[in-house]
Write an enzyme that holds these catalytic residues in place. Structure first.
Site, PDB file in Angstrom:
ATOM      1  N   LYS A 186     -12.876  -1.355   6.616  1.00  0.00           N
ATOM      2  CA  LYS A 186     -12.144  -2.427   7.275  1.00  0.00           C
ATOM      3  C   LYS A 186     -12.447  -2.428   8.769  1.00  0.00           C
ATOM      4  CE  LYS A 186      -8.682  -1.906   3.803  1.00  0.00           C
ATOM      5  NZ  LYS A 186      -8.908  -3.187   3.135  1.00  0.00           N
ATOM      6  N   TRP A 193       0.806  -1.219   0.000  1.00  0.00           N
ATOM      7  CA  TRP A 193       0.000   0.000   0.000  1.00  0.00           C
ATOM      8  C   TRP A 193       0.837   1.267   0.000  1.00  0.00           C
ATOM      9  CZ3 TRP A 193      -4.326   0.152  -2.189  1.00  0.00           C
ATOM     10  CH2 TRP A 193      -5.132  -0.988  -2.202  1.00  0.00           C
ATOM     11  N   ASP A 252      -1.382   6.660   6.328  1.00  0.00           N
ATOM     12  CA  ASP A 252      -2.506   5.852   5.833  1.00  0.00           C
ATOM     13  C   ASP A 252      -2.789   4.798   6.906  1.00  0.00           C
ATOM     14  OD1 ASP A 252      -4.213   4.050   4.679  1.00  0.00           O
ATOM     15  OD2 ASP A 252      -2.994   3.677   2.891  1.00  0.00           O
TER      16      ASP A 252
HETATM   17  N1  PMP Z   1      -4.531   1.758   2.046  1.00  0.00           N
HETATM   18  C1  PMP Z   1      -4.616   0.590   2.687  1.00  0.00           C
HETATM   19  C2  PMP Z   1      -3.709   0.350   3.857  1.00  0.00           C
HETATM   20  C3  PMP Z   1      -5.534  -0.376   2.289  1.00  0.00           C
HETATM   21  O1  PMP Z   1      -5.611  -1.542   2.940  1.00  0.00           O
HETATM   22  C4  PMP Z   1      -6.381  -0.106   1.201  1.00  0.00           C
HETATM   23  C5  PMP Z   1      -7.438  -1.086   0.744  1.00  0.00           C
HETATM   24  N2  PMP Z   1      -7.186  -2.403   0.928  1.00  0.00           N
HETATM   25  C6  PMP Z   1      -6.237   1.102   0.549  1.00  0.00           C
HETATM   26  C7  PMP Z   1      -5.317   2.026   0.997  1.00  0.00           C
HETATM   27  C8  PMP Z   1      -7.104   1.453  -0.628  1.00  0.00           C
HETATM   28  O2  PMP Z   1      -8.360   1.704  -0.148  1.00  0.00           O
HETATM   29  P1  PMP Z   1      -9.627   1.923  -1.052  1.00  0.00           P
HETATM   30  O3  PMP Z   1      -9.954   0.607  -1.662  1.00  0.00           O
HETATM   31  O4  PMP Z   1     -10.639   2.395  -0.071  1.00  0.00           O
HETATM   32  O5  PMP Z   1      -9.273   2.970  -2.053  1.00  0.00           O
END
Ligand code: PMP
Length: 383
Positions: A218, A117, A194
């Site tokens: 989540k 990520w 994040d």
């Molecule tokens: N950052 C992290 C740590 C994630 O786990 C995720 C989604 N799995 C995202 C960003 C992206 O999120 P979204 O699908 O809401 O754009």
């Protein structure tokens, strides 16, 4: 029944029977008490004659829901007044662009890459500013097992912010504490965090944060809502190309209602915040997270190599536990057996394979215990 009397997550037996333990990484399992409350209020919210889905976002009913959610969230995470709380759309991925457009001023931003990520965040920001990896933990086999010592980070003086992912959902790497950028960089460099996959599972040291964001799907509620906490002094620097809906300053001035916010997702998040408060708040969530993670890592480490998780124990995630069966030919059997035992969604992310158990706030300690027992049972059977 009011949510604060529904202490027990799995409150109705027939519902429990039809609901296996769900280890999905997100959208993820929700507290049953929250789902029941939403069901009760579905057709007619508090005598309004409307479901929350049918309300105007500017009406009194929804304004009350919105304001209560923000008050509860501020209380749960002890968010100082100098941080604005924005409830936006666009997800974590959207925020990677939004942060760059709001804070970088088109100049430079540094990233610490500790998993999939943070790596994607850096890739996204390249479109808006000059990006540099202050550190990367990527191994030759493309995996991530640790967080590089902050003392070794190469932070540039021209960087407008430094971005980290405080819990890597795919690779299972988590910061146990946020880095102190003032001490590391010698300047007032904003830290962007994040926290999508572990928000509200531990307290936040706001003295170290410039911007923190998290998708709701989540550890909070349902998809469609993104929480952004932004320090006031960082407002007002957006690049002209920044879309109105992601302009932090404008959204802060307009209570996140420049356009229609994700009303139902905000409502569900609000119910989850009430549930969290009734459970005892973030400190109780932290204790439970430690218990759940301890059960799973204990079973993995105690399996004499039948299961493997190579993440540095100091950086292991309490929320996402990836692991591999040493004999990968058993993968399908392992997943099928888990399903028979009422445990679903334990297949690893497609980019890494293996297994992954996501154990967010709404997963009971009993759920983690059931999976730990299954791990032991399966290893004994095939080990
Ligand atoms: N950052 C992290 C740590 C994630 O786990 C995720 C989604 N799995 C995202 C960003 C992206 O999120 P979204 O699908 O809401 O754009």
């Amino acid at each position: 029944m009011p949510i604060n009397q529904q202490q027990n997550m799995q409150s109705t037996a027939p519902l429990l029977l039809s609901r296996p333990y769900n280890f999905s990484p997100g959208p993820a399992t929700l507290p049953v008490a929250v789902l029941e409350r939403a069901r009760e209020e579905m057709l007619n919210w508090h005598g309004s004659g409307m479901s929350v889905m049918e309300m105007s976002h500017r009406g009194k009913e929804f304004t009350d829901i919105y304001e209560q959610a923000v008050v509860d969230l501020r209380e749960l995470l002890d968010v100082p007044a100098k941080f604005k709380i924005l409830l936006l759309q666009g997800g974590g991925l959207g925020e990677n662009a939004a942060v760059a457009m709001n804070i970088s001023q088109g100049k430079a931003a540094d990233f610490v890459v500790t998993g999939g990520w943070s790596e994607r965040s850096a890739q996204e920001a390249v479109k808006y500013c000059d990006v540099h990896q202050a550190a990367s933990a990527r191994t030759q086999d493309g995996y991530f097992y640790h967080i590089p010592d902050p003392q070794t980070w190469r932070i540039r003086s021209q960087a407008q912010y430094l971005h980290i992912c405080s819990n890597e959902t795919v690779h299972g790497v988590e910061y146990q504490e946020l880095p102190d950028l003032k001490a590391l960089s010698g300047q007032n460099l904003p830290l962007v965090v994040d926290a999508s996959s572990h928000i509200l599972s531990r307290p936040v040291d706001w003295s170290k944060v410039g911007v923190l964001f998290a998708g709701a799907q989540k550890n909070i509620g349902i998809a469609g809502l993104t929480l952004v906490f932004v320090r006031e002094d960082l407002l007002g620097k957006a690049m002209p190309i920044c879309p109105l809906i992601w302009n932090y300053e404008l959204q802060a001035k307009n209570n996140s209602m420049i356009n229609t916010p994700p009303t139902y997702a905000i409502y569900i998040a609000g119910l989850v915040f009430q549930w969290l408060k009734a459970q005892g708040g973030v400190s109780v969530m932290q204790e439970r997270a430690i218990q759940r993670a301890g059960l799973l890592y204990g079973a993995i480490d105690g399996s004499h190599g039948f299961y493997v998780n190579k993440v540095d124990p100091l950086n292991r995630s309490r929320m996402n536990v990836p692991f591999f069966l040493k004999d990968e030919r058993l993968n399908e059997e392992f997943i099928a057996g888990a399903k028979q035992c009422q445990m679903i969604n334990i297949k690893g992310h497609k980019s890494v394979g293996g297994m992954r158990a996501s154990i967010y706030n709404a997963m009971s300690v009993e759920g983690a215990q059931a999976l730990a027992d299954y791990l032991k049972f399966f290893a004994q059977k095939y080990g």
